[in-house]
Design an enzyme around this catalytic site. Sequence first.
Site, PDB file in Angstrom:
ATOM      1  N   LYS A  22       0.840  -1.208   0.000  1.00 41.81           N
ATOM      2  CA  LYS A  22       0.000   0.000   0.000  1.00 41.81           C
ATOM      3  C   LYS A  22       0.872   1.254   0.000  1.00 41.81           C
ATOM      4  O   LYS A  22       0.681   2.156  -0.812  1.00 41.81           O
ATOM      5  CB  LYS A  22      -0.908  -0.007   1.237  1.00 41.81           C
ATOM      6  CG  LYS A  22      -1.591   1.311   1.512  1.00 41.81           C
ATOM      7  CD  LYS A  22      -2.429   1.277   2.770  1.00 41.81           C
ATOM      8  CE  LYS A  22      -1.695   1.643   4.025  1.00 41.81           C
ATOM      9  NZ  LYS A  22      -1.392   3.069   4.216  1.00 41.81           N
ATOM     10  N   ASN A  23       1.828   1.310   0.939  1.00 46.81           N
ATOM     11  CA  ASN A  23       2.602   2.543   1.084  1.00 46.81           C
ATOM     12  C   ASN A  23       3.502   2.819  -0.113  1.00 46.81           C
ATOM     13  O   ASN A  23       3.802   3.972  -0.404  1.00 46.81           O
ATOM     14  CB  ASN A  23       3.424   2.517   2.382  1.00 46.81           C
ATOM     15  CG  ASN A  23       2.539   2.718   3.603  1.00 46.81           C
ATOM     16  OD1 ASN A  23       1.362   3.036   3.465  1.00 46.81           O
ATOM     17  ND2 ASN A  23       3.096   2.525   4.783  1.00 46.81           N
ATOM     18  N   ARG A  94      -3.532  10.924   4.686  1.00 48.20           N
ATOM     19  CA  ARG A  94      -2.377  11.803   4.769  1.00 48.20           C
ATOM     20  C   ARG A  94      -1.462  11.687   3.545  1.00 48.20           C
ATOM     21  O   ARG A  94      -0.865  12.678   3.099  1.00 48.20           O
ATOM     22  CB  ARG A  94      -1.605  11.477   6.041  1.00 48.20           C
ATOM     23  CG  ARG A  94      -0.383  12.302   6.202  1.00 48.20           C
ATOM     24  CD  ARG A  94       0.368  12.002   7.470  1.00 48.20           C
ATOM     25  NE  ARG A  94       1.721  12.513   7.370  1.00 48.20           N
ATOM     26  CZ  ARG A  94       2.069  13.758   7.620  1.00 48.20           C
ATOM     27  NH1 ARG A  94       1.173  14.631   8.021  1.00 48.20           N
ATOM     28  NH2 ARG A  94       3.315  14.148   7.479  1.00 48.20           N
ATOM     29  N   CYS A 118      -4.223  13.572  12.699  1.00 51.20           N
ATOM     30  CA  CYS A 118      -4.365  12.156  12.413  1.00 51.20           C
ATOM     31  C   CYS A 118      -4.424  11.440  13.745  1.00 51.20           C
ATOM     32  O   CYS A 118      -3.808  11.866  14.709  1.00 51.20           O
ATOM     33  CB  CYS A 118      -3.168  11.679  11.606  1.00 51.20           C
ATOM     34  SG  CYS A 118      -3.096   9.905  11.451  1.00 51.20           S
ATOM     35  N   ARG A 123       1.768  14.540  13.145  1.00 50.05           N
ATOM     36  CA  ARG A 123       2.283  14.329  11.789  1.00 50.05           C
ATOM     37  C   ARG A 123       2.340  15.610  10.958  1.00 50.05           C
ATOM     38  O   ARG A 123       1.621  15.765   9.969  1.00 50.05           O
ATOM     39  CB  ARG A 123       1.457  13.257  11.077  1.00 50.05           C
ATOM     40  CG  ARG A 123       1.458  11.945  11.833  1.00 50.05           C
ATOM     41  CD  ARG A 123       0.615  10.908  11.163  1.00 50.05           C
ATOM     42  NE  ARG A 123       1.382  10.053  10.287  1.00 50.05           N
ATOM     43  CZ  ARG A 123       0.845   9.089   9.566  1.00 50.05           C
ATOM     44  NH1 ARG A 123      -0.440   8.867   9.607  1.00 50.05           N
ATOM     45  NH2 ARG A 123       1.584   8.342   8.792  1.00 50.05           N
ATOM     46  N   ASP A 126       6.464  19.874   8.052  1.00 51.06           N
ATOM     47  CA  ASP A 126       7.573  20.825   7.974  1.00 51.06           C
ATOM     48  C   ASP A 126       8.768  20.300   7.179  1.00 51.06           C
ATOM     49  O   ASP A 126       9.410  21.042   6.427  1.00 51.06           O
ATOM     50  CB  ASP A 126       8.012  21.251   9.393  1.00 51.06           C
ATOM     51  CG  ASP A 126       8.333  20.056  10.287  1.00 51.06           C
ATOM     52  OD1 ASP A 126       7.689  19.005  10.109  1.00 51.06           O
ATOM     53  OD2 ASP A 126       9.220  20.178  11.146  1.00 51.06           O
ATOM     54  N   ASP A 308       4.611   0.376  12.095  1.00 52.12           N
ATOM     55  CA  ASP A 308       3.375  -0.182  11.540  1.00 52.12           C
ATOM     56  C   ASP A 308       3.142  -1.645  11.944  1.00 52.12           C
ATOM     57  O   ASP A 308       2.110  -2.221  11.594  1.00 52.12           O
ATOM     58  CB  ASP A 308       3.370  -0.065  10.005  1.00 52.12           C
ATOM     59  CG  ASP A 308       3.126   1.363   9.549  1.00 52.12           C
ATOM     60  OD1 ASP A 308       2.830   2.231  10.383  1.00 52.12           O
ATOM     61  OD2 ASP A 308       3.238   1.624   8.322  1.00 52.12           O
ATOM     62  N   ILE A 330       8.252   6.549  16.891  1.00 51.84           N
ATOM     63  CA  ILE A 330       7.968   7.259  15.636  1.00 51.84           C
ATOM     64  C   ILE A 330       6.740   8.154  15.778  1.00 51.84           C
ATOM     65  O   ILE A 330       6.760   9.316  15.374  1.00 51.84           O
ATOM     66  CB  ILE A 330       7.745   6.266  14.465  1.00 51.84           C
ATOM     67  CG1 ILE A 330       8.904   5.265  14.369  1.00 51.84           C
ATOM     68  CG2 ILE A 330       7.548   7.001  13.140  1.00 51.84           C
ATOM     69  CD1 ILE A 330      10.233   5.820  13.933  1.00 51.84           C
ATOM     70  N   ARG A 400      -8.687   0.114   4.514  1.00 58.20           N
ATOM     71  CA  ARG A 400      -7.701   1.031   3.932  1.00 58.20           C
ATOM     72  C   ARG A 400      -6.418   0.284   3.619  1.00 58.20           C
ATOM     73  O   ARG A 400      -5.687   0.679   2.707  1.00 58.20           O
ATOM     74  CB  ARG A 400      -7.391   2.168   4.914  1.00 58.20           C
ATOM     75  CG  ARG A 400      -8.517   3.151   5.128  1.00 58.20           C
ATOM     76  CD  ARG A 400      -8.038   4.300   5.996  1.00 58.20           C
ATOM     77  NE  ARG A 400      -6.700   4.693   5.569  1.00 58.20           N
ATOM     78  CZ  ARG A 400      -5.753   5.182   6.384  1.00 58.20           C
ATOM     79  NH1 ARG A 400      -6.018   5.363   7.651  1.00 58.20           N
ATOM     80  NH2 ARG A 400      -4.572   5.506   5.919  1.00 58.20           N
TER      81      ARG A 400
END
Length: 421
Positions: A22-23, A94, A118, A123, A126, A308, A330, A400
């Site tokens: 997915k990512n 996102r 989120c 998140r 910048d 994750d 993270i 998702r």
Amino acid sequence: MDSIIVRGNGPLKGQIPIAGAKNACLTLMPATLLSEEPLTLTNAPRLSDIATMTELLSSLGAEVSSLQDGKVQAMSSHNINNHVAEYDIVRKMRASNLVLGPMLARLGHAVVSLPGGCAIGARPMDLHIHGLEALGAEIELKDGYLHAKVPGGFKGAEINLAFASVGATENILMASTLAKGTTIINNAAREPEIVDLATCLRAMGAQIEGDGTSRIEVQGVDRLHGATHPVVTDRIELGTYMLAPAICGGEVECLGGRIELVGAFCEKLDEAGIHVEETAKGLKVSRKNGRVRAVDVTTEPFPGFPTDLQAQMMALMCTAEGTSVLEEKIFENRFMHAPELIRMGAEIEVHGGTATVTGVERLKGAPVMATDLRASVSLILAAMAAEGETIVNRVYHLDRGYERVEEKLGNLGAHIERVKA
Ligand code: UD1
């Protein structure tokens, strides 16, 4: 809203195919904006996040066709006629912010909504903004939207990322392929999805070296052309399904799995007493009799233990022998699955970014609420080994990131069904 009902049962057995990542797909799809020629992705996962990215790219004027039941995404950005990524689409996901770099490179200007809060943390963006500004972009925040332009086009620069952000590395990498001169990204993210993006961009004619290390060097080119690219295996889906036999017992072969995608995770499984073996088709995971051992886990950027997979690992630790400490480095608010697991009888104490889990013999089924994508699947894993029935509500998060989860786990012998709302 759909729910998933799970009845805890015994050992699992069989094979489970692992989808494309997915990512990776969510950054490969915006790469289509960099070229007028078609980009085709094979081995794409069939997920609602991919449908959201399709909606976003289509709103910009790209043509996106989903072929072979969604496994192939054929895209053409011949006619990009809108430079505004609207809040209504961006707020759903996102990763929508990954259109910013490519749109600026292609059009010279872009207006992209900020994704907003989120559930798993603030998140911010910048690092994306500083990186694109170093390449010559002028970016202003107005009414919740980033208004960006690059007078005269991107120019190569040396960028030092304060943190190895995956999304910032991807946005800067895509932007720099069409910049004039050389771009160096120091402290770049090293995730396999970055390597997959660089591989696809090279197939489109980009000149990139060093992806997979913390220093990426890009020589800008005048234009990129079309390409066909197979999406890398989803290491998070892989790790998730490797945990299914670890939690329930049995033996499962994850087809398409490779150790190098989940090295740090496999080390932890080994410490916990789970056997992982490389086969000709993937990775075979087995747990024989007895409880797993408690292990401590700290999440880190790749090649460290992935954030994750933290929620799913916590599900395993809930029934381990001993006490384990899970440290989340993270995202600041990524233990929302803990109160739900506690409802199932887990013993967990959360203090800031640390969760201490004392394993119990067995969890008990309960109605629970899915709070985010990885939290949802951790509840399903926990439920598969729990006594009695668990109802996981609000499973839209799950869709998702996991395709046909009930079918895939059902094929291994799990008692799991979806109840349509
Ligand atoms: C990506 C993954 C997500 C994964 C995460 C970390 C996608 C679509 N999503 O998210 O599943 O959990 O990597 O492996 O690929 N940060 C800043 N400023 C920025 C950008 C990030 O402070 O400009 C912070 C974030 O708040 C977070 C940390 O950096 O605390 C990691 O974020 P990042 O690596 O950027 O994650 P994403 O790309 O959003």
